[in-house]
Each structure stands twice: as structure tokens, then as C-alpha cells.
Write a protein that holds these residues in place. Structure first.
Motif: not given
Length: 366
Positions: A140-153, A161-174
Motif C-alpha cells: 500500500e505505502d511501499f514501506r515496511i517497519d523493522i522491529m529492533v530490540g525486544k520487550g519494552a525496549g 521501499l522502491a516502488p514495485f509491482t507484486l504478482v501473486g499466484a495461488t491455487t487456493r485463493s480462499g
């Protein structure tokens, strides 16, 4: 067309007695792929929709919208993804759902894409749930959030991200979650092929393989191909092999009966002999299909019989029976699925030449 059109082999792929066994066979499959929408046989409506989508993106000088291709294995999903990249003039990156089992796997893949690149994820429904959730924001936004560290910190670091086109293929769309499905700008469902479309696929592939296949032989291969170009091309290659091994060139000097490779053309008799050798019958049933059908009809008197019992009877995994064998038998009306188990239909009895319970045996004289 995934043989002209091969897709990635996996546990959802149809059982195929003529399946490729080594890299050279896969290389032949790749060579038979059509390179453009104009060369792609069948799926006329989907081709027209894709052409409009690609033309609009080209005119507006932007990457095409994300595309979801669904449908049974072997119909051309991988090939269409390659065509999208080719006709867009963009590079193509190939991956698969089973290979993306952690969000980090997807983050590494997405962050390495170049602007405008086409990312193809086969069997996208088999991605890890954490990766799916990361993909929502990336699409949707060509962005991802990377989690650094664990717990409360722990801290979330946004990564553009660079703009891209995703082509997904599935045999079980459900199995795809609605939030992921809704982020695709275009969704297409590929249908099984008609016999005349398969004949065109076979004619094209035969020309590329250097073997002459007259119309009667093409029709026979098409009828045994289960509506699937991948299977049609594999059966064609087995017929070609039969002609190469058993062809008698000394009796076929006429140019009308000689193939492009110098050997004789494949006849309808060659098709019968070659495919009978590989246990593919007149409607495309193979050994495992017939074993399942025979178990339901003969051993369990038409059913109902449970899936696990049926699997033990034929010596296969229950998942193989359910995802590989059943779909085709149900589609052609030989098998029914009920709450109590699987049942055989009158058509199944007729195909096996077995009288139904309470019916006189009338097949001996046929």
C-alpha cells in the motif's frame, strides 16, 4: 501454459505421470513459455484485462498495479508474471510462499528490489502470517517497519521501499486473508482450457520441439490433458520420445509424413502407444486416479468412504488424495464429496466398466 507454462512444482500440483525428472526437462519447459500476451494461448478475457492494465501503466509511466492470479496449477500463472515484467520493460524477481517463513525473509527480499521491479511470489497463500502482515504496508505505502530490540525496549524503524509491482499466484485463493486480497489492484482467475485451445498449445510446442503432430494426434493428446497446458506439453514430449525411439524412417520417406526434426510425424497410434505406456487413459486418468476410483467403486461398493481410509487403501497420503487426485475426479463428475465421505457416481462405474449395485453386468459385450 505453465509448460508452455510450467509453474513451480509443489504439493498442490496435479499428479502427472509425465512430470519432469531433471533440470534438462525443466529447461525444455522454460523454452516453451510464450514471451508475450500475443503469443499466450487461451485465457482471452484475462489477457485483455492484463493488456489494458499494462497499457495504462505504460502511458502514465508508473509501475502496474499489484496483480493476483488464481486458479489450478499448470494454467499459466508463472508465465503471465514473466509476461507482465517483459511487457512492462521491468526486471523480474522470483520467489515462493514456502520460502518466506519469517517477516525477516520478506524484509530482505523487499529491501533489495530496484525501482519498478516485478516481484512474483508463487503459492502466496503459503507465506508465514507475520510476513503477510508486513506485506500489507509494503503493497500500500511501499514501506515496511523493522522491529529492533525486544520487550519494552523494542523500537520500530520505518524503511522506505522502491516502488514495485507484486504478482501473486495461488491455487487456493480462499486461504488468502481478506486484507491481503484487497490490496491487489487486479485479480484474475484462470480457467481450464478447452480442447481446441489445447490443440493450439500443442501445435505451437510441437513446432518448437521439431516434431510434426497432425490434427488427429493433437486432438488425442488434448483430450488426455485434463484441460491443462502444462500436462499437454509434457504428454507431447513423451509422444515425441516415443516417435524418436520407435520411428521407422525407412518406411516414411514422404515429406508429408516426416517431422521437422527429420523423423516421421507422430500418428494417432503413436499417441495411444506412448500414453498407454505412461498409464494415461483416454480421458487423462493416470494410475493413482484409477486406483482411487477403483477403491471407492470395488472395495467400498461406491462409498461413502472416509478420506483417511481411502488413503490407506491406495497407499498414499490423505493430503495427496485430497489436493491432487480429488479435484479432477470431482470436476469430471466421477467422484462426489459428502459429509459421510467420498462416493462414486454412475459415470465412474461406467468408466471402469463395473455394473452398479443391483445392475446387471452389461459390459462384457461392449
Amino acid at each position: 501454459m505453465s509448460d508452455a507454462f510450467p509453474g513451480n512444482a509443489d504439493r498442490d500440483a496435479p499428479h502427472d505421470p509425465a512430470a519432469p525428472e531433471d533440470e534438462s526437462e525443466l529447461a525444455v519447459e522454460g523454452a516453451l513459455r510464450p514471451g508475450s500476451l500475443a503469443e499466450f494461448v487461451g485465457q482471452q478475457k484475462v489477457r485483455g484485462q492484463l493488456q489494458l492494465l499494462l497499457d495504462a501503466a505504460r502511458i502514465q509511466q508508473r509501475p502496474p498495479d499489484h496483480i493476483l492470479l488464481s486458479g489450478p496449477p499448470g494454467l499459466g500463472k508463472t508465465t503471465l508474471a514473466m509476461i507482465v515484467a517483459y511487457e512492462s520493460g521491468r526486471p523480474l524477481r522470483l520467489s515462493s510462499g514456502p520460502a518466506i517463513q519469517h517477516a525477516g525473509d520478506l524484509a530482505a527480499l523487499l529491501s533489495s528490489l530496484v525501482p519498478g521491479e516485478v516481484l512474483f511470489i508463487d503459492e502466496i497463500h503459503r507465506m508465514a502470517r507475520s510476513a503477510e502482515e508486513m506485506l500489507y504496508l509494503a503493497m500500500e505505502d511501499f514501506r515496511i517497519d523493522i522491529m529492533v530490540g525486544k520487550g519494552a525496549g523494542a523500537t520500530s524503524i520505518p524503511l522506505d521501499l522502491a516502488p514495485f509491482t507484486l504478482v501473486g499466484a495461488t491455487t487456493r485463493s480462499g486461504l488468502l486473508p481478506n486484507p491481503l486480497r484487497d490490496r491487489f489492484g487486479f485479480t484474475a482467475h484462470l480457467e481450464y482450457y478447452e480442447p481446441d485451445e489445447l490443440e493450439r498449445v500443442i501445435a505451437r510446442s510441437a513446432n518448437m520441439l521439431g516434431v510434426e503432430v497432425p490434427p488427429a494426434a493433437r486432438d488425442e493428446i488434448a483430450r488426455r490433458s485434463r484441460g491443462t497446458p502444462r500436462i499437454a506439453n509434457r504428454l507431447l514430449r513423451r509422444v515425441r520420445d516415443y516417435v524418436i525411439v520407435h520411428g521407422d524412417q525407412s518406411t516414411t520417406s514422404s515429406t508429408s509424413t516426416r517431422g521437422a526434426a527429420g523423423g516421421r510425424a507422430a500418428t494417432e497410434s503413436d499417441v495411444h502407444a506412448a500414453l498407454d505406456l505412461y498409464d494415461v487413459d483416454a480421458i487423462g486418468l493416470d494410475r493413482l486416479d484409477r486406483a482411487v476410483l477403483d477403491a471407492v467403486v470395488r472395495r467400498f461398493r461406491g462409498g461413502p468412504v472416509g478420506l483417511s481410509t481411502l488413503a490407506v487403501t491406495v497407499g498414499e497420503e490423505a493430503e495427496t488424495i485430497e489436493s491432487v487426485v480429488e479435484p479432477y475426479l470431482v470436476r469430471i463428475g466421477f467422484l462426489g464429496r459428502t459429509p459421510r465421505g467420498r462416493i462414486a457416481t454412475p459415470e465412474a462405474y461406467a468408466h471402469l466398466r463395473v455394473p452398479q449395485p443391483g445392475e446387471a453386468a452389461i459390459f462384457d459385450d461392449l
